[in-house]
Design a protein around this motif. Structure first.
Motif, PDB file in Angstrom:
ATOM      1  N   TYR A   4      35.989  27.370  40.099  1.00  0.00           N
ATOM      2  CA  TYR A   4      35.987  28.284  38.964  1.00  0.00           C
ATOM      3  C   TYR A   4      35.343  27.598  37.765  1.00  0.00           C
ATOM      4  O   TYR A   4      35.933  26.733  37.137  1.00  0.00           O
ATOM      5  CB  TYR A   4      37.423  28.718  38.629  1.00  0.00           C
ATOM      6  CG  TYR A   4      37.498  29.723  37.492  1.00  0.00           C
ATOM      7  CD1 TYR A   4      36.599  30.784  37.410  1.00  0.00           C
ATOM      8  CD2 TYR A   4      38.455  29.616  36.503  1.00  0.00           C
ATOM      9  CE1 TYR A   4      36.652  31.702  36.376  1.00  0.00           C
ATOM     10  CE2 TYR A   4      38.528  30.539  35.461  1.00  0.00           C
ATOM     11  CZ  TYR A   4      37.627  31.575  35.404  1.00  0.00           C
ATOM     12  OH  TYR A   4      37.676  32.487  34.380  1.00  0.00           O
ATOM     13  N   ASN A   5      34.094  27.997  37.505  1.00  0.00           N
ATOM     14  CA  ASN A   5      33.362  27.445  36.362  1.00  0.00           C
ATOM     15  C   ASN A   5      33.542  28.419  35.202  1.00  0.00           C
ATOM     16  O   ASN A   5      32.730  29.305  35.005  1.00  0.00           O
ATOM     17  CB  ASN A   5      31.885  27.296  36.711  1.00  0.00           C
ATOM     18  CG  ASN A   5      31.695  26.591  38.046  1.00  0.00           C
ATOM     19  OD1 ASN A   5      32.409  25.637  38.363  1.00  0.00           O
ATOM     20  ND2 ASN A   5      30.762  27.061  38.843  1.00  0.00           N
ATOM     21  N   LYS A 140      51.909  35.613  40.975  1.00  0.00           N
ATOM     22  CA  LYS A 140      51.880  36.669  41.987  1.00  0.00           C
ATOM     23  C   LYS A 140      52.726  36.317  43.195  1.00  0.00           C
ATOM     24  O   LYS A 140      53.190  37.184  43.922  1.00  0.00           O
ATOM     25  CB  LYS A 140      50.436  36.875  42.473  1.00  0.00           C
ATOM     26  CG  LYS A 140      49.643  37.798  41.595  1.00  0.00           C
ATOM     27  CD  LYS A 140      48.187  37.771  41.995  1.00  0.00           C
ATOM     28  CE  LYS A 140      47.816  38.967  42.839  1.00  0.00           C
ATOM     29  NZ  LYS A 140      46.350  39.099  42.927  1.00  0.00           N
TER      30      LYS A 140
ATOM     31  N   PHE B 102      34.896  33.058  43.522  1.00  0.00           N
ATOM     32  CA  PHE B 102      34.174  33.620  42.391  1.00  0.00           C
ATOM     33  C   PHE B 102      32.670  33.575  42.663  1.00  0.00           C
ATOM     34  O   PHE B 102      32.174  32.668  43.318  1.00  0.00           O
ATOM     35  CB  PHE B 102      34.488  32.849  41.107  1.00  0.00           C
ATOM     36  CG  PHE B 102      35.879  33.093  40.603  1.00  0.00           C
ATOM     37  CD1 PHE B 102      36.217  34.305  40.032  1.00  0.00           C
ATOM     38  CD2 PHE B 102      36.855  32.123  40.712  1.00  0.00           C
ATOM     39  CE1 PHE B 102      37.494  34.546  39.565  1.00  0.00           C
ATOM     40  CE2 PHE B 102      38.141  32.348  40.250  1.00  0.00           C
ATOM     41  CZ  PHE B 102      38.467  33.570  39.680  1.00  0.00           C
ATOM     42  N   LEU B 106      29.904  31.641  38.027  1.00  0.00           N
ATOM     43  CA  LEU B 106      31.326  31.453  37.736  1.00  0.00           C
ATOM     44  C   LEU B 106      32.021  30.670  38.858  1.00  0.00           C
ATOM     45  O   LEU B 106      32.985  29.959  38.629  1.00  0.00           O
ATOM     46  CB  LEU B 106      31.969  32.828  37.587  1.00  0.00           C
ATOM     47  CG  LEU B 106      33.237  32.984  36.791  1.00  0.00           C
ATOM     48  CD1 LEU B 106      33.054  32.488  35.374  1.00  0.00           C
ATOM     49  CD2 LEU B 106      33.662  34.445  36.774  1.00  0.00           C
ATOM     50  N   THR B 137      42.716  44.758  43.926  1.00  0.00           N
ATOM     51  CA  THR B 137      43.251  43.435  43.592  1.00  0.00           C
ATOM     52  C   THR B 137      42.136  42.455  43.231  1.00  0.00           C
ATOM     53  O   THR B 137      42.239  41.271  43.534  1.00  0.00           O
ATOM     54  CB  THR B 137      44.110  42.862  44.749  1.00  0.00           C
ATOM     55  OG1 THR B 137      44.744  43.944  45.428  1.00  0.00           O
ATOM     56  CG2 THR B 137      45.194  41.953  44.237  1.00  0.00           C
ATOM     57  N   LEU B 139      40.036  40.110  40.734  1.00  0.00           N
ATOM     58  CA  LEU B 139      40.297  39.386  39.495  1.00  0.00           C
ATOM     59  C   LEU B 139      39.073  39.338  38.603  1.00  0.00           C
ATOM     60  O   LEU B 139      39.147  38.983  37.445  1.00  0.00           O
ATOM     61  CB  LEU B 139      40.673  37.930  39.816  1.00  0.00           C
ATOM     62  CG  LEU B 139      41.966  37.677  40.561  1.00  0.00           C
ATOM     63  CD1 LEU B 139      42.074  36.197  40.883  1.00  0.00           C
ATOM     64  CD2 LEU B 139      43.147  38.119  39.728  1.00  0.00           C
ATOM     65  N   THR B 164      42.796  43.739  38.861  1.00  0.00           N
ATOM     66  CA  THR B 164      44.121  43.202  38.580  1.00  0.00           C
ATOM     67  C   THR B 164      44.123  42.565  37.203  1.00  0.00           C
ATOM     68  O   THR B 164      43.294  41.708  36.920  1.00  0.00           O
ATOM     69  CB  THR B 164      44.483  42.148  39.647  1.00  0.00           C
ATOM     70  OG1 THR B 164      44.662  42.829  40.877  1.00  0.00           O
ATOM     71  CG2 THR B 164      45.757  41.412  39.304  1.00  0.00           C
ATOM     72  N   SER B 166      46.094  40.622  33.898  1.00  0.00           N
ATOM     73  CA  SER B 166      47.192  39.705  33.585  1.00  0.00           C
ATOM     74  C   SER B 166      47.999  40.248  32.410  1.00  0.00           C
ATOM     75  O   SER B 166      47.644  41.277  31.847  1.00  0.00           O
ATOM     76  CB  SER B 166      46.639  38.326  33.230  1.00  0.00           C
ATOM     77  OG  SER B 166      45.812  37.860  34.270  1.00  0.00           O
ATOM     78  N   VAL B 172      41.679  37.843  34.897  1.00  0.00           N
ATOM     79  CA  VAL B 172      41.611  36.392  34.709  1.00  0.00           C
ATOM     80  C   VAL B 172      40.279  35.973  34.103  1.00  0.00           C
ATOM     81  O   VAL B 172      40.210  35.073  33.278  1.00  0.00           O
ATOM     82  CB  VAL B 172      41.832  35.678  36.066  1.00  0.00           C
ATOM     83  CG1 VAL B 172      41.389  34.238  35.996  1.00  0.00           C
ATOM     84  CG2 VAL B 172      43.295  35.756  36.460  1.00  0.00           C
ATOM     85  N   THR B 173      39.197  36.659  34.475  1.00  0.00           N
ATOM     86  CA  THR B 173      37.893  36.255  33.951  1.00  0.00           C
ATOM     87  C   THR B 173      37.514  37.017  32.687  1.00  0.00           C
ATOM     88  O   THR B 173      36.364  37.002  32.273  1.00  0.00           O
ATOM     89  CB  THR B 173      36.790  36.383  35.016  1.00  0.00           C
ATOM     90  OG1 THR B 173      36.743  37.750  35.447  1.00  0.00           O
ATOM     91  CG2 THR B 173      37.075  35.512  36.204  1.00  0.00           C
ATOM     92  N   CYS B 196      48.493  45.657  41.389  1.00  0.00           N
ATOM     93  CA  CYS B 196      49.072  44.321  41.560  1.00  0.00           C
ATOM     94  C   CYS B 196      49.380  43.601  40.248  1.00  0.00           C
ATOM     95  O   CYS B 196      49.124  44.111  39.158  1.00  0.00           O
ATOM     96  CB  CYS B 196      48.166  43.452  42.439  1.00  0.00           C
ATOM     97  SG  CYS B 196      49.066  42.160  43.318  1.00  0.00           S
ATOM     98  N   SER B 197      49.975  42.411  40.401  1.00  0.00           N
ATOM     99  CA  SER B 197      50.284  41.456  39.322  1.00  0.00           C
ATOM    100  C   SER B 197      51.349  41.904  38.321  1.00  0.00           C
ATOM    101  O   SER B 197      52.256  41.155  38.027  1.00  0.00           O
ATOM    102  CB  SER B 197      49.042  41.070  38.526  1.00  0.00           C
ATOM    103  OG  SER B 197      48.652  39.800  38.939  1.00  0.00           O
TER     104      SER B 197
END
Lengths: 226, 790
Positions: A4-5, A140, B102, B106, B137, B139, B164, B166, B172-173, B196-197
């Motif tokens: 993950y960058n 999760k 990813f 990324l 699901t 991210l 999904t 947060s 997340v991204t 989800c989450s």
């Protein structure tokens, strides 16, 4: 090994100020700070990897192949409720540190110092991003996470750095280690995060912000005042 | 109409004997009856749509079980297992989960690999005969884009896209629900949602936000709360009744597809069915009708009633030789700097043009768009006349880009419009036809109308269209400005789409272009210009935009205007300037203390002109200043960056003296060798000490980092230093300090030693035999002076 960058679109100017040793609200050239942050963003090439391993808190063993037992009472305590660990490596690459050296050589001392600080803020920010991804994935599955703990914290000897690097497969992110256990590129971070079942109560010290108070580096530029 | 999905599959299979760590999808062929049994329970509980047991049935996920060659088989079997459970009206959604990786840059998964992986899975699900594809699901919006593009290529069935989120309301991204809705709707998702989450309570705002940012139906499949681990078993706290109590609220927020994710069971679905029966959904909130562009993490709206959005024009090699050369050489740091600087200067969108002859423009565009997508969060406009370059940029961009631009030339329409549709981009319609540039307002409108009609024919929506008013220079045609302004007004009346134009062309060939540009800018905003393409470094233009926003009511109460300019007002008054000392030496000294690097050369020249010798200047201004700064640092009244700035200013002063009197020889205060010891690669501290010593009149021989004792000995024998300074950062390299000092002693090097570095202490220094320990750079200077009796 997940990669993950994380995106890096801004830098925290206050963190940069702190790493450069500017305490409190000291007035200082915003232009130079901005310049340092911009250069760090341009030169940074963020990379990050991590691996999860089961962890046996009773024996302090990371259940990797082969087993790894970090020789650190502080880390054992940090991971006392963990049943899994995530071991990560992140870096922003070598371009920034090269630029810092060049700036010193050309007499741009201040920008050099600030760029070095901005680079520290950058690598910490990348570590935060990967950490928050690890947190999300852990949540999760019903886990809370501990704070990051790196070789060199407390009594965890940095001679463990090569093992930590290997477990994170950090070479895939371009991170290497010298025979004296220093990371190359210099602006790199390795760390362990404990995954703790949601049910168990993590002690407060593990949940709170890492404290400068507990650190023995009394001359550290970034040391917070108490 | 409300549709009810099923609940969790994996945990249900585990209850039926699926061993932990076993591939759940393998049961589609090994125990299809058990999979069917789970589906059946959901159908009996009231599910309208059941999801196939294929969440991990893509090539990458299956490779963990050495099953990557079984994609088609496992997906087909899953659809059959689902069909065997269906009632007369039950629909089947083919579940497509993430690869767990990813997409580059990324992560390490190439976009095309991801695309092919999804293409393979969706093709199999389509062949099996599913009614929907449910991509869920995810991210990251970029992996979602790859999956959606692949799904659209593989099937004509409706496609559900669920991200999904947060707890902070973003993936997340970094994608928020508004951005997700804008990007995915434009890209052709049929149903958009989240799963989800989070628990259902946390879904309400996500669904509400999505509802106001797209028009397609929305789906919500929350978890039964945040999971806990109890005796090693994942357990979800929310029971069926509590979970179902949120169903009507989700419907009122805008969702029309409701189901459950982790921790939900047939009992949860049964309660949802009961809870929604008889519920009359409130009207879905109105959608924002404005045209929107988006990056991965931000939406920018354009159009009437909104503040003008600035499109930064600087990432364009046309007429910029140095930038063109950088692009050709594959050096993109100038581009990155332009991107960051333009955003800082106030650009809301960045135009990206890679038009350098003789390069692979498509590959370059792909690289630059990928890099910029990680560096700035403003949306990008892809500026090209080449279809391959356009597609390369659009494909890799994890947002909704603007295409700059599409003319009415047949080739452009044929090539560009399908790409805009495929990738969900907005287009800038430029009223130029094959016959050339239009001369009248009417002609512009007519050509723009042609492009608009063709675009709508190609499946684009009205909110995908922007219009360029076409700016010609007034130097060639005195009516050029008026024509453009009239075009803006007529565009607004006839079409109502956002308007764009490259502003600066108006003044081409005239003196004081900025005056013409800013006057024209103000007129254009009043005539309906929404997004000028301009150079945002031009502060006047940015100021003009902010003033216009306040004048036209786009900035309620001038709030943004006041915030921006009230704070900057005092800058015109700098009290220090008034209290400038009269004595030139004092002035120079004060400038060094203040770190006024730009001002100091002139002050030094004044000192020299008024008869002060270099020695006087050095002693009474330069050294005195550094001493004062050192004392202030010691007392905690100033900090290292200020000390460094003073040193830098002092250096500038020295250089000025040298320049003015080349023959002037500074007398060295002493020679010092500095080195970071062997094995140690950290040299920041050593560099700071070196800079400070040099600017206190010492001759510094800096040997660098990772320096062996041998090298230090050789240098000591050669330079005969007064002092040797050694630095080590870590416990692993600290013993090298002892080692080096003991060798120096053995070789009877007479120089004194001074040591420092993060882990070193005074005690350690003493035990290692050093003459002194310096906790910081300023202390080092004082100790050196002390040791040399200065």
């Amino acid at each position: 090994m997940p990669v993950y960058n994380a995106p890096l679109t801004t830098l925290d100017k206050n963190e940069t100020r702190r790493y450069a040793g500017l305490k409190g609200k000291t007035e200082f050239s915003d232009k130079l700070l901005e310049e340092a942050c911009t250069q760090a963003l341009i030169l940074a090439n963020p990379k990050g990897v991590w691996n999860n391993y089961p962890y046996n808190a009773a024996t302090n063993n990371v259940l990797s192949q082969p087993l790894y037992q970090p020789l650190s009472a502080d880390l054992s305590e940090h991971l006392q409720n963990a049943v899994e660990v995530a071991i990560l490596g992140v870096t922003i690459g070598e371009a920034v540190e090269k630029k810092v050296s060049d700036l010193f050589s050309s007499g741009d001392y201040t920008l050099a110092l600030l760029l070095d600080a901005a680079a520290t803020a950058a690598v910490e920010s990348i570590a935060d991003s990967i950490n928050s991804l690890i947190n999300t994935q852990a949540a999760k599955r019903g886990f809370k996470t501990t704070l990051r703990f790196s070789p060199g914290y407390g009594d965890w000897n940095i001679t463990d750095q090569p093992t930590v690097l290997e477990l994170a497969e950090a070479s895939k992110a371009g991170i290497a280690v010298t025979s004296s256990c220093m990371l190359i590129p210099r602006k790199s971070v390795t760390a362990v995060i404990g995954l703790v079942p949601q049910e168990s109560s993590i002690t407060r010290s593990l949940c709170g912000k890492p404290s400068c108070k507990a650190c023995s580096q009394h001359h550290c530029l970034a040391r917070k005042e108490f | 109409m409300i549709y009810i999905f099923d609940g969790a599959m994996g945990t249900m299979l585990q209850e039926n004997g699926l061993p932990p760590g076993y591939c759940p999808e393998l049961w589609n062929v090994e125990h299809p009856e058990k999979v069917t049994a789970v589906h059946k329970r959901y159908v009996e509980s009231g599910a309208d749509i059941i999801e196939t047991n294929t969440f991990g049935a893509n090539r990458i996920k299956l490779s963990h079980y050495h099953l990557s060659e079984e994609v088609t088989k496992l997906n087909l079997a899953a659809v059959k297992a689902a069909r065997d459970a269906c009632g007369p009206n039950t629909k089947i959604a083919g579940s497509v989960g993430s690869t767990g990786k990813f997409i580059a840059p990324l992560g390490d998964l190439p976009f095309e690999t991801a695309y092919n992986v999804f293409l393979e899975q969706v093709s199999a699900l389509d062949e099996g005969g599913v009614d929907y594809i449910s991509i869920e699901t995810f991210l990251d919006i970029q992996e979602m884009r790859a999956a959606l593009l692949a799904a659209k290529a593989a099937t004509t069935k409706p496609i559900i896209c669920q991200l999904t989120f947060s707890e902070d309301g973003r993936t997340v991204t970094g994608t928020d629900p508004a951005t997700a809705a804008v990007i995915l709707e434009a890209l052709g998702a049929d149903i958009i949602g989240a799963n989800c989450s989070l628990g259902p309570d946390q879904f309400i705002n996500i669904i509400k936000t999505m509802a106001s940012h797209c028009q397609v139906p929305l789906s919500a499949q929350p978890n039964a709360g945040i999971p806990e681990l109890i005796n090693g078993q994942t357990s979800f706290p929310m029971g069926p009744k509590e979970f179902a109590s949120w169903a009507t609220k989700l419907i009122d927020a805008g969702a029309s597809y409701i189901g459950g994710c982790c921790g939900t069971t047939p009992a949860h679905i049964k309660e949802i069915r009961a809870a929604i029966s008889g519920h009359v959904p409130s009207h879905r909130p109105a959608t924002i009708s404005h045209t929107a562009l988006a990056s991965r993490s931000k939406v920018v709206f354009l159009g009437e009633g909104l503040p003008t959005a600035i499109i930064g024009e600087r990432i364009n090699p046309t007429g910029r030789k140095a930038l063109a050369a950088d692009i050709k050489a594959g050096n993109f740091s100038t581009i990155k700097k332009e991107a960051l600087d333009q955003v800082k200067a106030g650009a809301h969108i960045l135009d990206v043009n890679m038009g350098v002859p003789g390069i692979d423009q498509a590959a370059t565009m792909r690289q630059v768009i990928g890099d910029l997508s990680l560096l700035v969060n403003v949306p990008l406009a892809i500026d090209t006349t080449d279809a391959a370059t356009l597609e390369a940029g659009l494909r890799i961009y994890p947002g909704r880009a603007l295409i700059n631009s599409i003319t009415a030339e047949p080739e452009r329409l044929e090539e560009f419009l399908p790409l805009a549709k495929k990738y969900g981009a907005a287009i800038l319609c430029l009223p130029i036809a094959a016959a050339g540039v239009p001369t009248s307002v009417e002609e512009r409108l007519q050509i723009a109308g042609t492009i608009v009609n063709k675009a709508l024919d190609a499946g684009l929506r009205t909110k995908d269209l922007l219009l360029d008013a076409l700016v010609m220079t007034i130097a060639a045609d005195a009516t050029a400005a008026q024509q453009t302004l009239e075009t803006l007004r007529q565009y607004r009346r006839t079409f109502g789409f956002p308007t764009v134009m490259g502003l600066s062309n108006i003044s081409f060939g005239l003196p004081r272009r900025e005056q013409i540009n800013s006057a024209f800018y103000a007129m254009a905003i009043a005539s309906g210009l929404d997004a000028p393409i301009l150079n945002p470094y031009n502060q006047e233009m940015v100021d003009m935009r902010n003033a216009a926003a306040a004048l036209l009511g786009h900035d309620p109460s001038g709030h943004h205007y006041s915030l921006t300019y009230a704070a900057s007002a005092p800058i015109t008054q700098t009290p220090e300037k008034n209290s400038q000392p009269n004595n030139p030496l004092s002035a120079a000294k004060q400038a060094i203390i203040n770190g006024e690097k730009e001002a100091v050369p002139e002050l030094i020249r004044t000192c020299l002109a008024s008869g002060h010798t270099p020695l006087e200047i050095t002693n009474e201004a330069l050294t005195a200043a550094m001493n004062e700064v050192g004392v202030a640092f010691g007392k905690g009244r100033c900090y290292l960056p200020q000390v460094m700035l003073a040193a830098e200013t002092m250096r500038a002063a020295f250089l000025t003296i040298k320049e003015a009197i080349p023959a002037h020889e500074t007398i060295s205060a002493g020679t010092i060798i500095l080195a970071t010891v062997q094995g140690d690669i950290h040299d920041l501290g050593k560099n700071i000490v070196s800079a400070l010593l040099e600017n206190n009149g010492f001759t510094v021989i800096d040997l660098g980092k990772d320096v062996s004792p041998d090298t230090i000995i050789q240098a000591a024998e050669k330079h005969k230093p007064d002092i040797i300074g050694l630095c080590a950062l870590m416990t692993t390299t600290m013993p090298q300090i002892d080692e080096t000092i003991s060798i120096l002693k053995k070789k009877s090097i007479p120089a004194k030693t001074i040591v420092g570095g993060a882990v070193l202490t005074a005690e350690y220094a003493e035990q290692a035999g050093a003459d002194a320990y310096a906790p910081d750079g300023i202390a080092a200077v004082n100790i050196v002076k002390h040791l040399l009796g200065k």
